[in-house]
Design a protein around this motif. Structure first.
Motif, mmCIF file in Angstrom:
data_model
loop_
_atom_site.group_PDB
_atom_site.id
_atom_site.type_symbol
_atom_site.label_atom_id
_atom_site.label_comp_id
_atom_site.label_asym_id
_atom_site.label_seq_id
_atom_site.Cartn_x
_atom_site.Cartn_y
_atom_site.Cartn_z
ATOM 1 N N ASP A 11 10.030 -40.399 12.863
ATOM 2 C CA ASP A 11 9.951 -41.765 13.358
ATOM 3 C C ASP A 11 8.614 -42.376 12.942
ATOM 4 N N GLU A 12 8.264 -43.502 13.575
ATOM 5 C CA GLU A 12 7.066 -44.229 13.127
ATOM 6 C C GLU A 12 5.776 -43.423 13.312
ATOM 7 N N PHE A 40 16.022 -43.612 9.463
ATOM 8 C CA PHE A 40 14.973 -43.916 10.429
ATOM 9 C C PHE A 40 15.514 -44.679 11.629
ATOM 10 N N GLY A 41 16.819 -44.716 11.764
ATOM 11 C CA GLY A 41 17.396 -45.445 12.888
ATOM 12 C C GLY A 41 17.051 -46.926 12.848
ATOM 13 N N GLY A 46 14.282 -49.353 15.151
ATOM 14 C CA GLY A 46 13.304 -48.610 14.348
ATOM 15 C C GLY A 46 12.314 -49.516 13.639
ATOM 16 N N ASN A 49 9.723 -50.976 15.942
ATOM 17 C CA ASN A 49 8.745 -49.941 16.314
ATOM 18 C C ASN A 49 7.675 -49.795 15.240
ATOM 19 N N ARG A 227 19.561 -34.762 10.324
ATOM 20 C CA ARG A 227 18.390 -35.492 10.842
ATOM 21 C C ARG A 227 17.121 -34.626 10.822
ATOM 22 N N SER A 230 13.496 -35.011 12.675
ATOM 23 C CA SER A 230 13.492 -35.905 13.835
ATOM 24 C C SER A 230 13.649 -35.088 15.121
#
Lengths: 276, 276
Positions: A11-12, A40-41, A46, A49, A227, A230
């Motif tokens: 993620d970020e 990354f959703g 995402g 974010n 995934r 993650s």
């Protein structure tokens, strides 16, 4: 200066401090979308974010924009700092090499900020990275196209498998013009699709079984990854016939065919072994 | 909880935000030293830079500590958060797989924070990552040991080279007990050594030339990398006979033997091409 910054896999918060500093000082930030939209959703929140953390507005650059408007993106980088952010590491996809080549030809300085990509994070299953063979992508078979004739995919898989292992990374199709629309001279896009572990195994078995001397069968041990990197990653080791039945959930998926293993590799694989 | 956290390749600012948060909340931080001492400039003030940024005292764990005292390190992780930080990605070296296996057997929860490693950052030269073959380490030849008989190294290189490319990662010897001291039953350590691109090429040519049908010669194109991912990284493409003459400076070094290339790969390699 053109910064090409890897965001890693989760993620970020998988950006490096160096990457974050670079993004924050850039006056324009593009995000490569076409190979990584799903990972990354970004379809949910995402993107916001990322924007919140970076304190920057991000322009999503789809395949068309990068390939057709690269010169516009690049000319900005002559006089100001521009960031091009990508999921994983900058050199996971050919398109970024193309962008760097164009930039360098225009005399623009390029700076790379590396990060994890599926190509090294896959070591988490316990199979030692240095023993992996070549990586192949598994395209979708269609009614009119199957690789039985070309034999190219199978050739890759055989050569890798004999030596050690194969990683078959997810094949994603995002914003591909449909064949029908191309024939009519208009671009109409197909909905995004991504290759699942299940379909990849089905297809591999189909082409494998067509051979007299199959190099893998449904009993061949593999590792399926969904995934990777993650919080909700899923990693399962098992025979093709077992993994084919498992629902790995949301993308991205990839698959490793296991070759000859070392005892320590086996010990680690055991933690992921399918008990079904 | 045991965190195994990749630091990436350059300096202390290559840690990810996720990694930094994890380190800061751990009550004990170990740094894996034996495969990475040379790469982070820790002989100078690299370690204190890390400690300043993390706000933590770091215990350097050399090979002996990790292999002999792993249980002590791990038993701490039962009740508290312990970080084990490593240069590159956690799964670049077998030792970390061993640590994870031991932890899991003791019922300790393990969390991995990925980062860039030489295994993916090497894509920066333009050669596409998915086409790389198996990776081999080139050990130091000694007076009494040369691989002419085992043929193992050459076998790997041949199979990889024919398919695509080989990465030969640096071989480092840090705190190895000397053969002589082992014979006497006491451990006396040899000074740390690292493999240079120059020595690797000399050795490769020596074993290559001993074959009737050499798969590479001094005209074979390669890419040499020094300090990959750091501010002063050096990347040069050229024939073995050219790279052999170049001073690549401080460690770590690695070498890629170039196989069949794509035009875009050639365009990118041209930026690194040796002009001598």
């Amino acid at each position: 200066m053109l910064y090409i910054i890897g965001l890693g896999l989760g993620d970020e918060r998988d950006i490096t401090l160096k990457g974050l500093e670079a993004v924050r000082k850039c006056h324009k930030v593009y995000m490569e979308a076409y190979t990584s939209l799903l990972s990354f959703g970004l379809s949910t929140d995402g993107l916001s974010n990322l924007e919140k953390l970076y304190g920057k507005t991000i322009t999503l650059a789809d395949r068309e924009m990068v390939e057709e408007k690269a010169d516009d993106i690049l000319s900005d980088s002559h006089d100001a700092d521009v960031a091009f952010i990508v999921v994983g590491d900058p050199f996971g996809a050919t398109t970024h090499t193309d962008l760097v080549v164009r930039a360098k030809k225009m005399g623009i300085e390029v700076k790379i900020v590396h990060n994890a990509s599926v190509m090294n994070a896959i070591g988490i299953c316990g199979l030692q990275l240095y023993r992996y063979g070549e990586t192949v992508s598994i395209p979708f078979f269609t009614e009119s196209w199957r690789p039985d004739n070309s034999r190219h995919i199978l050739a890759c898989i055989i050569s890798c498998y004999i030596k050690s292992k194969v990683v078959t990374v997810s094949y994603i199709r995002v914003k591909e013009p449909s064949l029908e629309s191309l024939c009519r001279g208009r671009k109409l896009y197909e909905p995004p699709r991504y290759m699942t572990i299940n379909t990849a195994i089905e297809q591999l078995l189909e082409i494998g079984q067509a051979r007299e001397d199959p190099v893998y069968t449904e009993d061949t041990e593999c590792v399926g990854f969904a995934r990777l990197g993650s919080e909700d990653q899923m990693i399962v080791a098992g025979a093709m016939r077992q993994l084919r039945m498992i629902d790995f959930g949301a993308p991205l998926h990839c698959l490793v065919i296991i070759g000859k293993t070392h005892p320590l590799e086996e010990e680690m694989l055991d933690f992921y072994r399918c008990r079904a």
